[in-house]
Motif scaffolding. Structure first.
Motif, PDB file in Angstrom:
ATOM      1  N   ARG A 131       1.320   7.086   2.664  1.00 37.60           N
ATOM      2  CA  ARG A 131       2.515   6.283   2.498  1.00 37.60           C
ATOM      3  C   ARG A 131       2.721   5.281   3.628  1.00 37.60           C
ATOM      4  NH1 ARG A 131       7.415   9.766  -0.237  1.00 37.60           N
ATOM      5  NH2 ARG A 131       6.300  10.327  -2.147  1.00 37.60           N
ATOM      6  N   LEU A 132       2.281   5.602   4.828  1.00 40.91           N
ATOM      7  CA  LEU A 132       2.458   4.694   5.949  1.00 40.91           C
ATOM      8  C   LEU A 132       1.148   3.999   6.262  1.00 40.91           C
ATOM      9  CD1 LEU A 132       4.747   6.664   8.425  1.00 40.91           C
ATOM     10  CD2 LEU A 132       5.371   4.732   6.987  1.00 40.91           C
ATOM     11  N   GLN A 154       0.861  -1.167   0.000  1.00 40.35           N
ATOM     12  CA  GLN A 154       0.000   0.000   0.000  1.00 40.35           C
ATOM     13  C   GLN A 154       0.908   1.231   0.000  1.00 40.35           C
ATOM     14  OE1 GLN A 154      -3.157   0.300  -0.374  1.00 40.35           O
ATOM     15  NE2 GLN A 154      -4.090  -1.648   0.209  1.00 40.35           N
ATOM     16  N   PRO A 155       0.473   2.345  -0.570  1.00 42.15           N
ATOM     17  CA  PRO A 155      -0.855   2.706  -1.074  1.00 42.15           C
ATOM     18  C   PRO A 155      -1.057   2.289  -2.534  1.00 42.15           C
ATOM     19  CG  PRO A 155       0.584   4.615  -1.134  1.00 42.15           C
ATOM     20  CD  PRO A 155       1.393   3.497  -0.534  1.00 42.15           C
ATOM     21  N   THR A 156      -2.125   1.580  -2.816  1.00 43.14           N
ATOM     22  CA  THR A 156      -2.357   1.072  -4.164  1.00 43.14           C
ATOM     23  C   THR A 156      -2.677   2.170  -5.169  1.00 43.14           C
ATOM     24  OG1 THR A 156      -4.642   0.594  -3.499  1.00 43.14           O
ATOM     25  CG2 THR A 156      -3.072  -1.232  -3.460  1.00 43.14           C
ATOM     26  N   ARG A 157      -3.055   3.352  -4.686  1.00 45.40           N
ATOM     27  CA  ARG A 157      -3.332   4.459  -5.612  1.00 45.40           C
ATOM     28  C   ARG A 157      -2.082   5.276  -5.929  1.00 45.40           C
ATOM     29  NH1 ARG A 157      -8.643   4.579  -6.166  1.00 45.40           N
ATOM     30  NH2 ARG A 157      -9.825   3.608  -4.469  1.00 45.40           N
ATOM     31  N   ASN A 158      -1.039   5.056  -5.179  1.00 46.23           N
ATOM     32  CA  ASN A 158       0.214   5.784  -5.420  1.00 46.23           C
ATOM     33  C   ASN A 158       1.238   4.802  -5.951  1.00 46.23           C
ATOM     34  OD1 ASN A 158       2.434   7.451  -5.416  1.00 46.23           O
ATOM     35  ND2 ASN A 158       2.138   8.221  -3.337  1.00 46.23           N
ATOM     36  N   THR A 159       1.040   4.385  -7.187  1.00 44.74           N
ATOM     37  CA  THR A 159       1.912   3.359  -7.766  1.00 44.74           C
ATOM     38  C   THR A 159       3.331   3.879  -7.999  1.00 44.74           C
ATOM     39  OG1 THR A 159       1.065   3.918  -9.969  1.00 44.74           O
ATOM     40  CG2 THR A 159       0.029   2.065  -8.831  1.00 44.74           C
ATOM     41  N   ALA A 200       2.025  -9.236  15.728  1.00 39.64           N
ATOM     42  CA  ALA A 200       3.384  -9.262  16.260  1.00 39.64           C
ATOM     43  C   ALA A 200       3.748  -7.856  16.721  1.00 39.64           C
ATOM     44  CB  ALA A 200       4.371  -9.756  15.203  1.00 39.64           C
ATOM     45  N   GLU A 201       4.854  -7.754  17.444  1.00 40.03           N
ATOM     46  CA  GLU A 201       5.241  -6.463  18.018  1.00 40.03           C
ATOM     47  C   GLU A 201       6.136  -5.680  17.065  1.00 40.03           C
ATOM     48  OE1 GLU A 201       3.823  -5.401  20.716  1.00 40.03           O
ATOM     49  OE2 GLU A 201       2.762  -7.316  20.900  1.00 40.03           O
ATOM     50  N   SER A 202       5.638  -5.452  15.871  1.00 42.85           N
ATOM     51  CA  SER A 202       6.352  -4.604  14.917  1.00 42.85           C
ATOM     52  C   SER A 202       5.321  -3.717  14.228  1.00 42.85           C
ATOM     53  CB  SER A 202       7.105  -5.454  13.888  1.00 42.85           C
ATOM     54  OG  SER A 202       6.225  -5.968  12.905  1.00 42.85           O
ATOM     55  N   PRO A 203       5.723  -2.542  13.734  1.00 42.10           N
ATOM     56  CA  PRO A 203       4.753  -1.653  13.084  1.00 42.10           C
ATOM     57  C   PRO A 203       3.966  -2.302  11.939  1.00 42.10           C
ATOM     58  CG  PRO A 203       6.717  -0.414  13.609  1.00 42.10           C
ATOM     59  CD  PRO A 203       7.030  -1.861  13.927  1.00 42.10           C
ATOM     60  N   PRO A 204       4.590  -3.065  11.022  1.00 36.95           N
ATOM     61  CA  PRO A 204       3.795  -3.649   9.942  1.00 36.95           C
ATOM     62  C   PRO A 204       2.814  -4.728  10.406  1.00 36.95           C
ATOM     63  CG  PRO A 204       6.132  -3.618   9.384  1.00 36.95           C
ATOM     64  CD  PRO A 204       6.036  -3.323  10.828  1.00 36.95           C
ATOM     65  N   LEU A 205       3.146  -5.428  11.487  1.00 34.98           N
ATOM     66  CA  LEU A 205       2.326  -6.566  11.924  1.00 34.98           C
ATOM     67  C   LEU A 205       1.578  -6.277  13.220  1.00 34.98           C
ATOM     68  CD1 LEU A 205       4.734  -9.574  11.206  1.00 34.98           C
ATOM     69  CD2 LEU A 205       3.142  -8.412   9.659  1.00 34.98           C
ATOM     70  N   ARG A 206       1.485  -5.003  13.605  1.00 37.21           N
ATOM     71  CA  ARG A 206       0.817  -4.640  14.856  1.00 37.21           C
ATOM     72  C   ARG A 206      -0.671  -5.003  14.815  1.00 37.21           C
ATOM     73  NH1 ARG A 206       0.978  -0.299  11.550  1.00 37.21           N
ATOM     74  NH2 ARG A 206      -0.824   1.107  11.475  1.00 37.21           N
ATOM     75  N   ARG A 207      -1.292  -5.003  15.978  1.00 38.94           N
ATOM     76  CA  ARG A 207      -2.712  -5.342  16.064  1.00 38.94           C
ATOM     77  C   ARG A 207      -3.542  -4.371  15.217  1.00 38.94           C
ATOM     78  NH1 ARG A 207      -5.888  -8.123  19.628  1.00 38.94           N
ATOM     79  NH2 ARG A 207      -4.174  -8.380  21.123  1.00 38.94           N
ATOM     80  N   ARG A 208      -4.439  -4.922  14.438  1.00 45.26           N
ATOM     81  CA  ARG A 208      -5.323  -4.081  13.619  1.00 45.26           C
ATOM     82  C   ARG A 208      -6.427  -3.502  14.483  1.00 45.26           C
ATOM     83  NH1 ARG A 208     -10.284  -4.592  10.721  1.00 45.26           N
ATOM     84  NH2 ARG A 208     -10.310  -3.423   8.754  1.00 45.26           N
ATOM     85  N   SER A 209      -6.617  -2.196  14.381  1.00 48.63           N
ATOM     86  CA  SER A 209      -7.662  -1.505  15.135  1.00 48.63           C
ATOM     87  C   SER A 209      -8.570  -0.771  14.162  1.00 48.63           C
ATOM     88  CB  SER A 209      -7.027  -0.524  16.124  1.00 48.63           C
ATOM     89  OG  SER A 209      -7.984   0.404  16.595  1.00 48.63           O
ATOM     90  N   MET A 210      -9.857  -1.089  14.180  1.00 45.23           N
ATOM     91  CA  MET A 210     -10.805  -0.378  13.320  1.00 45.23           C
ATOM     92  C   MET A 210     -10.817   1.105  13.652  1.00 45.23           C
ATOM     93  SD  MET A 210     -14.140  -2.860  13.054  1.00 45.23           S
ATOM     94  CE  MET A 210     -15.065  -1.530  12.267  1.00 45.23           C
ATOM     95  N   LEU A 211     -10.762   1.436  14.952  1.00 49.92           N
ATOM     96  CA  LEU A 211     -10.802   2.838  15.366  1.00 49.92           C
ATOM     97  C   LEU A 211      -9.593   3.590  14.827  1.00 49.92           C
ATOM     98  CD1 LEU A 211     -12.089   5.111  16.976  1.00 49.92           C
ATOM     99  CD2 LEU A 211     -10.849   4.299  19.000  1.00 49.92           C
ATOM    100  N   GLU A 212      -8.420   2.964  14.957  1.00 47.18           N
ATOM    101  CA  GLU A 212      -7.211   3.601  14.436  1.00 47.18           C
ATOM    102  C   GLU A 212      -7.312   3.817  12.936  1.00 47.18           C
ATOM    103  OE1 GLU A 212      -2.451   2.670  13.801  1.00 47.18           O
ATOM    104  OE2 GLU A 212      -3.945   1.077  13.847  1.00 47.18           O
ATOM    105  N   LEU A 225      -9.975   4.061  10.995  1.00 48.41           N
ATOM    106  CA  LEU A 225     -10.964   5.075  10.635  1.00 48.41           C
ATOM    107  C   LEU A 225     -10.455   6.472  10.975  1.00 48.41           C
ATOM    108  CD1 LEU A 225     -14.210   3.229  11.771  1.00 48.41           C
ATOM    109  CD2 LEU A 225     -13.473   3.685   9.433  1.00 48.41           C
ATOM    110  N   GLN A 226      -9.787   6.622  12.125  1.00 44.79           N
ATOM    111  CA  GLN A 226      -9.226   7.921  12.491  1.00 44.79           C
ATOM    112  C   GLN A 226      -8.177   8.372  11.482  1.00 44.79           C
ATOM    113  OE1 GLN A 226      -7.842   7.151  16.498  1.00 44.79           O
ATOM    114  NE2 GLN A 226      -9.626   8.149  17.421  1.00 44.79           N
ATOM    115  N   ARG A 227      -7.316   7.452  11.077  1.00 46.89           N
ATOM    116  CA  ARG A 227      -6.272   7.809  10.119  1.00 46.89           C
ATOM    117  C   ARG A 227      -6.847   8.081   8.735  1.00 46.89           C
ATOM    118  NH1 ARG A 227      -1.164   4.108  10.173  1.00 46.89           N
ATOM    119  NH2 ARG A 227      -0.345   5.956   9.117  1.00 46.89           N
ATOM    120  N   ASP A 228      -7.917   7.356   8.378  1.00 45.04           N
ATOM    121  CA  ASP A 228      -8.581   7.644   7.107  1.00 45.04           C
ATOM    122  C   ASP A 228      -9.072   9.087   7.073  1.00 45.04           C
ATOM    123  OD1 ASP A 228      -8.151   5.102   6.185  1.00 45.04           O
ATOM    124  OD2 ASP A 228     -10.187   4.387   6.550  1.00 45.04           O
ATOM    125  N   LEU A 229      -9.576   9.560   8.211  1.00 48.89           N
ATOM    126  CA  LEU A 229     -10.133  10.910   8.285  1.00 48.89           C
ATOM    127  C   LEU A 229      -9.051  11.976   8.400  1.00 48.89           C
ATOM    128  CD1 LEU A 229     -13.160  10.267  10.682  1.00 48.89           C
ATOM    129  CD2 LEU A 229     -13.270  10.736   8.226  1.00 48.89           C
TER     130      LEU A 229
END
Length: 358
Positions: free
Chosen positions: A356-357, A80-85, A329-341, A343-347
């Motif tokens: 990019r991140l 990702q981001p799939t729109r920023n090829t 896992a305890e790394s940024p790419p594999l961290r726990r997925r949070s719907m709230l996080e 949605l907040q970042r989408d906004l």
């Protein structure tokens, strides 16, 4: 050995660190990532360097990190981001060019490049191919095009430098999964408004009955990489579990009822929903699933004494169980997925498919 691993905190990188931690050898491990993880668990024995391979100064920075390395394992890639090829291209292809140039300048002994089944051309769906199959990729998939272009960079390097250059190995696995990557994979694949716990509860699986893909567990990919490094092997290596994964296998693992929906119909639906920003996966991933060949892993078995310990069905079950448990896992790419996080970042930062991140 001093082993430098780019993308060491991701799906394959985490499995590779786990495999190295379980070996008798006391390697000097160096990780190159954009966001270094906390030094816990698998990530504890690694000297971390924060570095973005998409930046223009990456080659110079890598040159210093690679100094004295016996082997460089290049796993870093963007999904990702799939729109920023253009950014994904700079990360994948540009990052590979930076790694190759820096490894040569530092006199690294071996470069192990993580390629993919996605580098292969169409034309043999449902049939096994060996490493001689054309690596021209799937034109409709940006991921596949970039994997193909990265291999062309390696071709040019080997043709130019021959035996005097860095020894190059190319790993070409099928689709890679594991339990602790569940949150990371779902972060890339599910829109923020869909809970990952909904996936194991799907009552129906609308999918083309022709599906037949190579799948492999991350642990088996990590094991193959270690064997390549230990033997200083060169060339390409297909990696896939048995048997090839079918639609009915997926339905069985999900305990869902399979319904035949032709890929010719699914493709436009995926494309329209992606364009409408309803989900984050571009059509190229579906095209790959119904285009890439199966893999003949005989070369890895013969030259590396390698064989997968996970079947394809067990590997899929492992990641699906991980989805049900919200494994991470305890790394940024594999961290726990949070719907709230999400949605907040989408906004606040933009959609996953544009920022990019992830």
């Amino acid at each position: 050995m001093r082993i430098v691993i780019t993308g060491a905190s991701g799906n394959v990188g985490t499995a590779l660190l786990r495999r190295l931690a379980g070996s008798d050898a006391d390697h000097d491990l160096v990780g190159v990532v954009r966001r270094p993880p906390e030094p816990v668990g698998e990530y504890r024995r690694v000297a971390w360097h924060g570095l973005d391979l998409a930046k223009s100064e990456a080659t110079q920075q890598l040159r210093a990190v690679f100094d004295g390395a016996d082997a460089v394992v290049h796993l870093a890639w963007g999904f990702q981001p799939t729109r920023n090829t253009s950014y994904l291209h700079q990360t994948g292809v540009g990052g590979t060019a930076a790694v190759v140039e820096a490894a040569h300048a530092a006199g690294v002994g071996q470069l192990v490049h993580m390629s993919s089944v996605g580098t292969y051309a169409a034309g043999s769906y449902g049939r096994r191919v060996d490493e001689s199959w054309p690596t021209t990729g799937i034109p409709s998939s940006p991921y596949s095009r970039d994997k193909s272009e990265a291999e062309k960079l390696l071709d040019v390097y080997e043709q130019k430098h021959g035996a005097s250059g860095v020894t190059v190995a190319r790993m070409r696995p099928g689709f890679i999964v594991q339990r602790v990557a569940a949150s990371g994979l779902m972060r890339y694949a599910l829109p923020g408004y869909v809970p990952m716990l909904a996936v194991p509860l799907l009552p129906l699986l609308p999918l083309d009955r022709r599906l037949c893909i190579p799948l492999i567990h991350s642990d088996d990919v990590g094991d193959a990489i270690v064997r390549v490094v230990e033997r200083r092997a060169a060339g390409a290596f297909n990696l896939a579990a048995e048997p090839p994964l079918t639609r009915d296998d997926v339905a069985k693992v999900l305990r869902a009822r399979a319904i035949h929906v032709p890929s010719a119909l699914l493709g436009p639906l995926v494309d329209l929903s992606w364009r409408a920003r309803l989900q984050p996966i571009d059509r190229g991933w579906l095209d790959m699933a119904f285009t890439v060949p199966l893999l003949d892993s005989s070369r890895a078995q013969q030259l590396l004494d390698w064989s997968p310990t996970w079947s394809s069905v067990d590997a899929l079950a492992d990641v699906i169980h991980g989805v049900a448990q919200e494994a991470h896992a305890e790394s940024p790419p594999l961290r726990r997925r949070s719907m709230l996080e999400q949605l907040q970042r989408d906004l606040t930062e933009g959609l996953l498919t544009t920022r990019r991140l992830p």
